[in-house]
Design an enzyme around this catalytic site. Structure first.
Site, PDB file in Angstrom:
ATOM      1  N   ASP A 299     -13.190   1.033   2.933  1.00  0.00           N
ATOM      2  CA  ASP A 299     -12.755   0.701   1.855  1.00  0.00           C
ATOM      3  C   ASP A 299     -13.223  -0.549   1.460  1.00  0.00           C
ATOM      4  O   ASP A 299     -12.381  -1.719   0.803  1.00  0.00           O
ATOM      5  CB  ASP A 299     -11.121   0.702   1.507  1.00  0.00           C
ATOM      6  CG  ASP A 299     -10.437   0.362   0.283  1.00  0.00           C
ATOM      7  OD1 ASP A 299     -11.411   0.911  -0.768  1.00  0.00           O
ATOM      8  OD2 ASP A 299      -9.374   0.119   0.059  1.00  0.00           O
TER       9      ASP A 299
ATOM     10  N   GLY B 228       0.923  -1.222  -0.183  1.00  0.00           N
ATOM     11  CA  GLY B 228       0.012  -0.100  -0.053  1.00  0.00           C
ATOM     12  C   GLY B 228       0.756   1.164  -0.093  1.00  0.00           C
ATOM     13  O   GLY B 228       2.111   1.327  -0.219  1.00  0.00           O
ATOM     14  N   GLY B 229       0.382   2.235   0.166  1.00  0.00           N
ATOM     15  CA  GLY B 229       1.042   3.613   0.295  1.00  0.00           C
ATOM     16  C   GLY B 229       2.258   3.795   1.176  1.00  0.00           C
ATOM     17  O   GLY B 229       3.374   4.063   0.971  1.00  0.00           O
TER      18      GLY B 229
END
Lengths: 186, 1066
Positions: B206, B92-93
């Site tokens: 999400d 992920g980020g």
């Protein structure tokens, strides 16, 4: 809207002063972020300029209903701001080391780093101005890649070009700067 | 940007990609005649080999110390704690997820999530930690479990989760050709998992197919597992803003199809559990139809702004409509995946399932299912052929109004509610566990130690809860300030209050503290009864626990004092503050910021009580203490100065008050920026003073500025907004802008009513103001209703002798007279003037009021009697003399009149006030036979014109002077003064001046002039003043009497001579 958002919008509308104002805003925010982090975190930690820039984005724009199309302007400004911050620090440290300051110098919680690193930073900085005269795009790539520590992909996104173009420009610019610095020292 | 790349760069780039041997030939080709270019590129190529990783490392001085320990990322094969990394399975980020192997105590495969090197900034770590905590809170078969957490050698945190080996729920359903019914059963399980998270205060934010993996249990059943709470969750100890945005940003770039309208709006804090409901709705839609309500690919093509617009504004088509619009082949495929015939599939979806999906997908989240469980239940009802709750939207529209009103606050508040409840549960739960553990383990432990340990635990936990609640309440402050609807906040507080009372009985100290804090927020919300109750409970608890001398007890007393002050219970407020002050002085010493604050608060009570000298002294002491302790420019000092301004204002020192208020305003603007409740309140105070200074234009614009700011800060229904509206209304009234004044005041009133009900001083004030305006507009029946309500309330709450009652009475009488309801007016006055009251000095005001009323009715002897009675109690009140003199003259009580004139001169000769001098002189000059010492009277008249020369009332003074000169036989001087007065537009003064002029001219034998002056005066009286015998002589009845009496005298004098045009002598 935040100041930054306002400024980004103004830049889009062609306001020439807005870019300068945005740079100042981002510069202050980054400097503040960097200083506070440097002061608090354990010795030996390398702070990623890119993390700082992203955090500045969140603080200045992200929290306000951003127009994401303007990201490029923001990151360009952030890269330039990052460059100024780094140069500023390097100069002050060198000045301190050389006794160039008679007043008390506030170092924002920094340990003096290796002088060579600072020398190099300043050298790159000076050479970069020359590079940007003939090769503005390449210079922009250097700012993002080096001073803001962005990846090729991130840089490509900001500059709206392909990652392989970024890679080519980066290669050229590194070589160009290397040659320029070597020349200036000889 | 790379359209016209620099030639040097292009040639260089080409060249380095060629084998070294081929470069020269290439350069010849590429550079041609351009030797300069070739030379530049060649020089670059020469150094290129030596460049190495130049600039590839980030600038070195961005390291916190000279030594760098070469941070680098993990890679498969590395070990972290007792886990061996096998392969990266996600990124992920900020974090990376590895499949890892745990070797002890059991050997198993796990998922290990770790922050990427260099991404470990504080906010990322906080976010990461929040996720781990969120996951640890949850225990549900359909949610991936957290096994462990830790940090690497370099301090980067990681955590270890259950490794879920499954496929995306949508893929699973299609691969296994699940029927609609089977899909719905899986969907219900997903809802239950999300519900569990929500109950723990966690929002996924999400939800999309790739985050819901379906695995198979050992029994072979399908098990959906919700994973990746990585970018999206609210946890108990975290502020939501940053993360919400972070999430929204990533989603926008990632999976916009599942993004809720409020996420698309990208406004902070607007995301709550119903965001997940929306995403579940999208999932349901996709499970039913094979596509999302908005096509992800189309969305991404449209650009970010368009994505946001569509998600927020465009209504998707119903699932059944979507199916029926598919091409035949597509529909057949979709139907086959569900083991159904196309027509049957559409029929199955049409109706209930349409409505269920559409309800979950409502743009306005207040119209979605309130909980994931609610959604699951409705799906369940569909499966068991029961009536579903979802209905076509039209039947839901009746909620629309409420929804609109609540729109702003709904998001934030329900999160806060969840957080609060969760936090309290967590704390009480862990306390219970600890107690349990201790009971089991420490039979041997001495009781004292146990108590000590308990006390420590409690202290720590209390701090946590308190901190949490404070954060929540800090959040509440702004939401009040932001003008959000506070209904839900009130509900939350109510719930919190109950919970605190029930669940924290084992932590009495925390309980008291929280009750005080809740009380403070209630106070801010203007829920004074609840606030009072909270503080009183806290106070009782505190006293029981700590005795009387304790900080928490003082805090309760202070909070209580403020509430009582706001409720108008001043005596109680004073008592409460005094006790708080005594406690703080004892505990903190005489010189302490908290002591100064309490002193200032207490001075506020004095101020409200009208004890201005005491208020000023105490406030000054507090101000000086604050300056000593805190410096000269800070909010506390501004606060004290603000009180100084208010007191000066009340003392009538208006220009000093204005100066001080401007000083406070400037200081607050400097410290707080342009917009802040305190700045609004400074502006309000300034406007108030300006209005009193008769600077009406400036007052109006300042009130409007205040109002705009308060609307922005508080919304439209807040007592502070009401009080600004009231002030503005009064200014507009005085400017004669009656229509707007009425509108503005009515708004003020309805706010006061809404907030306080109809029994609160604030409401009554607003009603009083409105009554005044209605009276000015001539809307007497409405004014009467308002005034009656005000008066009834005041008599009940303040008693008949309060000064406010008098003002209200005057207005009501005036209105009744205007309505010609004379009997009612008289009755009202008689009601007050009971024999018991008449026996007391306090009756003087009411006697005078009745005297005025009677005088207007030309009931002279009765009016004179009331006035004389009042004068007994107030022998120095010049107004009563000025009433009694004309009354006695009209009542033909000439002896009494002469005696009165003697008293007047005894009492008022030598006065320097032009008004008193004027009135007293006139009283003595009214009849030529007053027997007053004309020299003294003349001096008074001289005082009036000398001291009042630049006053608008000067024509009256000149008239008085003319009369004095006439009585003294100075006819020329009398003519001179009278002529000045006669030109001015005050009919009664003008009339009087005419008669004086006529008499003086006559005495000088200017008979023509005398006659014409008399005629002019008579005409004026005839046309401009009420007729003798009229049922109401008006408020200027005294002027009427003076004009009438002088007219009679002049007519007597001039009319007694031959009315020929030619005088007998030349």
């Amino acid at each position: 809207m935040s100041n930054a958002t306002v400024l980004l919008t103004a830049i889009e509308q062609g306001d020439p002063k807005a870019a300068e104002n945005l740079l100042n805003l981002v510069y202050e925010e980054l400097r503040r972020l960097a200083t506070s982090k440097m002061a608090r975190e354990a010795p030996g930690q390398t702070l990623q300029p890119t993390a700082l820039v992203h955090e500045a984005w969140l603080r200045l724009v992200g929290s306000q209903n951003p127009k994401f199309e303007n990201k490029a302007h923001f990151f360009s400004a952030a890269a330039e701001a990052m460059r100024r911050i780094l140069i500023d620090r390097a100069r002050r440290k060198l000045a301190l080391r050389h006794g160039g300051e008679c007043e008390h110098v506030h170092l924002d919680g920094f340990e003096p780093a290796a002088p060579e690193a600072d020398q190099q930073l300043l050298a790159v900085h000076e050479a970069l101005d020359k590079l940007s005269a003939d090769h503005p795009v390449e210079a922009e790539v250097v700012k993002l890649r080096y001073f803001a520590s962005m990846t090729n992909e991130e840089t490509a996104q900001v500059l709206n070009m392909s990652a392989s173009s970024v890679k080519n420009y980066w290669n050229f610019a590194r070589t160009w700067l290397f040659r320029e610095i070597e020349r200036s020292r000889s | 940007m790379n359209d016209s790349p620099n030639r040097e760069s292009v040639v260089f780039t080409e060249a380095i990609h060629l084998p070294v041997a081929e470069r020269a030939a290439y350069l010849t080709r590429a550079c041609g005649d351009d030797a300069g270019l070739r030379q530049r590129v060649e020089s670059l190529l020469q150094v290129h080999e030596r460049v190495g990783d130049f600039l590839e490392q980030p600038p070195q001085n961005f390291t916190t110390a000279a030594r760098s320990d070469g941070v680098s990322g993990e890679k498969p094969g590395d070990r972290i704690g007792r886990y061996k990394l096998l392969q990266q399975i996600g990124e992920g980020g900020c974090g990376v997820v590895y499949m890892a192997e745990q070797e002890e105590p059991v050997r198993r495969r796990v998922a290990l999530k770790i922050i990427k090197p260099g991404m470990d900034t504080k906010s990322v770590i906080a976010r990461f930690e929040a996720e781990r905590q969120a996951l640890a809170l949850m225990e549900h078969p359909n949610i991936a479990k957290v096994f462990d957490a830790g940090a690497t050698g370099s301090g980067r945190p990681y955590f270890v989760m259950e490794l879920v080996r499954g496929v995306k729920i949508t893929e699973y359903c299609d691969q296994n050709s699940l029927t609609t019914e089977e899909r719905l059963k899986l969907f219900i399980e997903v809802c239950r998992a999300v519900q569990h998270a929500h109950q723990k205060g966690i929002i996924h934010r999400d939800i999309k197919p790739s985050n819901i993996l379906v695995t198979t249990t050992v029994e072979g059943a399908a098990l959906p597992v919700v994973i990746d709470f990585g970018i999206a969750k609210a946890t108990t100890n975290q502020r939501l803003t940053d993360k919400t945005l972070f999430t929204a940003f990533e989603m926008l770039i990632g999976t916009p199809a599942y993004m809720s309208p409020e996420q698309a709006a990208l406004a902070s804090v607007e995301v709550d559990t119903r965001t997940d409901i929306y995403s579940l709705g999208v999932l349901l839609y996709e499970l039913l139809t094979g596509s999302t309500p908005f096509d992800a690919g189309e969305l991404l093509k449209a650009g970010l702004d368009e994505i946001r617009r569509v998600i927020r504004e465009q209504e998707p088509v119903c699932p059944s409509t979507r199916l029926s619009k598919l091409t035949g082949a597509d529909l057949t495929t979709i139907a086959q995946c569900r083991r159904a015939q196309p027509p049957a599939l559409i029929r199955a979806v049409r109706g209930d399932l349409d409505w269920i999906a559409m309800k979950a997908l409502e743009k306005d989240r207040t119209r979605r299912y309130e909980t994931a469980n609610g959604l699951a239940l409705d799906v369940q009802r569909f499966l068991t052929d029961e009536t579903v709750a979802a209905r076509p939207p039209s039947t839901l529209y009746r909620f629309q109004k409420t929804v609109l009103r609540h729109k702003l606050i709904f998001g934030g508040i329900s999160i806060i509610a969840l957080l609060l409840v969760t936090s309290l549960v967590v704390v009480s739960g862990s306390l219970a566990k600890e107690r349990q553990a201790r009971r089991e383990a420490d039979g041997a432990l001495k009781q004292a130690e146990a108590d000590k340990a308990k006390a420590q635990t409690e202290a720590v936990k209390s701090e946590q809860v308190t901190q949490f609640l404070e954060e929540m309440l800090q959040g509440a402050g702004p939401s009040i300030a932001l003008g959000r609807d506070t209904t839900m906040l009130r509900e939350i507080l109510d719930k919190a209050a109950i919970r605190v009372g029930k669940e924290l009985t084992n932590q009495p100290a925390t309980m008291a503290e929280l009750q005080n804090k809740i009380g403070n927020v209630y106070e801010q919300l203007a829920c004074y009864d609840q606030a009072e109750a909270m503080h009183r409970t806290a106070l009782a608890g505190g006293r029981k626990l700590f005795g009387n001398e304790n900080q928490e007890v003082a805090a309760s007393l202070s909070g209580l004092g403020l509430v009582l002050l706001k409720q108008g219970k001043l005596a109680e407020a004073e008592k409460s503050y005094r006790e708080a002050l005594a406690i703080r002085q004892k505990l903190l010493g005489n010189e302490h910021p908290a002591v100064a604050t309490t002193m200032k608060d207490l001075s506020g009570v004095f101020w409200k009580e009208g004890r201005l000298t005491e208020a000023a002294a105490l406030n000054q002491a507090a101000l000086e203490m604050r300056r000593r302790l805190l410096g000269s420019e800070n909010l506390d000092v501004a606060d004290s100065l603000n009180a100084v301004g208010l007191i000066l204002d009340q003392q009538g020192k208006l220009s000093e008050a204005e100066t001080t208020e401007r000083q406070v305003l400037a200081m607050r603007r400097k410290l707080l920026g342009t917009e802040h409740p305190l700045i609004a309140s400074s502006l309000h105070n300034l406007a108030m003073t300006l209005a009193e200074e008769e600077k009406l234009d400036e007052a109006e614009s300042t009130y409007r500025e205040t109002l705009a700011m308060r609307y922005k800060l508080y919304g439209e229904e807040h007592p502070d907004v009401a009080s600004t509206l009231s002030g503005l209304g009064q200014v507009l009234l005085r400017e004669g802008k009656l229509d707007e004044a009425a509108t503005v005041s009515s708004n003020a009133l309805s706010i006061q009513h809404q907030v306080f009900g109809n029994e609160h001083p604030g409401y009554i004030h607003a009603l009083y103001d409105l009554g005044l305006i209605l009276e000015s507009r001539g809307e007497y029946p409405k004014a009467e209703t308002a005034d009656r309500e005000v008066l009834a309330w005041q008599r009940k709450n303040l008693g008949d002798e309060d000064s406010q009652v008098r003002a209200a009475l005057d207005h009501l009488v005036a209105v009744l007279v205007a309505e010609k309801k004379f009997k009612a007016a008289e009755q009202l006055l008689n009601d007050f003037l009971t024999p018991a009251l008449v026996a007391k000095p306090q009756s003087a005001y009411f006697l005078a009021a009745r005297a005025k009323f009677l005088a207007r009715q030309s009931r002279w002897p009765e009016a004179a009697a009331d006035t004389a009675a009042a004068l007994q109690y107030c022998p120095t009140d010049h107004q009563l003399y000025h009433m009694l003199a004309p009354l006695l003259v009209e009542a033909k009580s000439l002896d009494a009149y002469r005696q009165l004139c003697q008293k007047i001169l005894g009492q008022f000769r030598g006065t320097t006030d032009p008004f008193i001098a004027d009135q007293m002189a006139k009283d003595c000059l009214l009849l030529p036979s007053s027997d007053a010492d004309l020299r003294l009277v003349g001096e008074l008249a001289e005082t009036a014109v000398a001291a009042g020369s630049d006053h608008p009332a000067m024509p009256y003074f000149q008239c008085c002077k003319a009369l004095a000169e006439y009585r003294l036989g100075h006819f020329n001087a009398a003519i001179e003064w009278a002529q000045k007065s006669v030109t001015e537009p005050y009919p009664d003064a003008q009339g009087m001046a005419c008669f004086i002029l006529a008499m003086a001219q006559f005495r000088l034998t200017h008979n023509d002039e005398a006659k014409s002056a008399l005629d002019m005066g008579a005409k004026l009286v005839q046309s401009k003043l009420p007729q003798r015998g009229s049922d109401d002589l008006g408020v200027d009845w005294q002027g009427w009497v003076f004009a009438q009496v002088l007219m009679a005298e002049a007519t007597g004098l001039i009319g007694s001579t031959p009315s020929t045009e030619q005088p007998s002598t030349k």
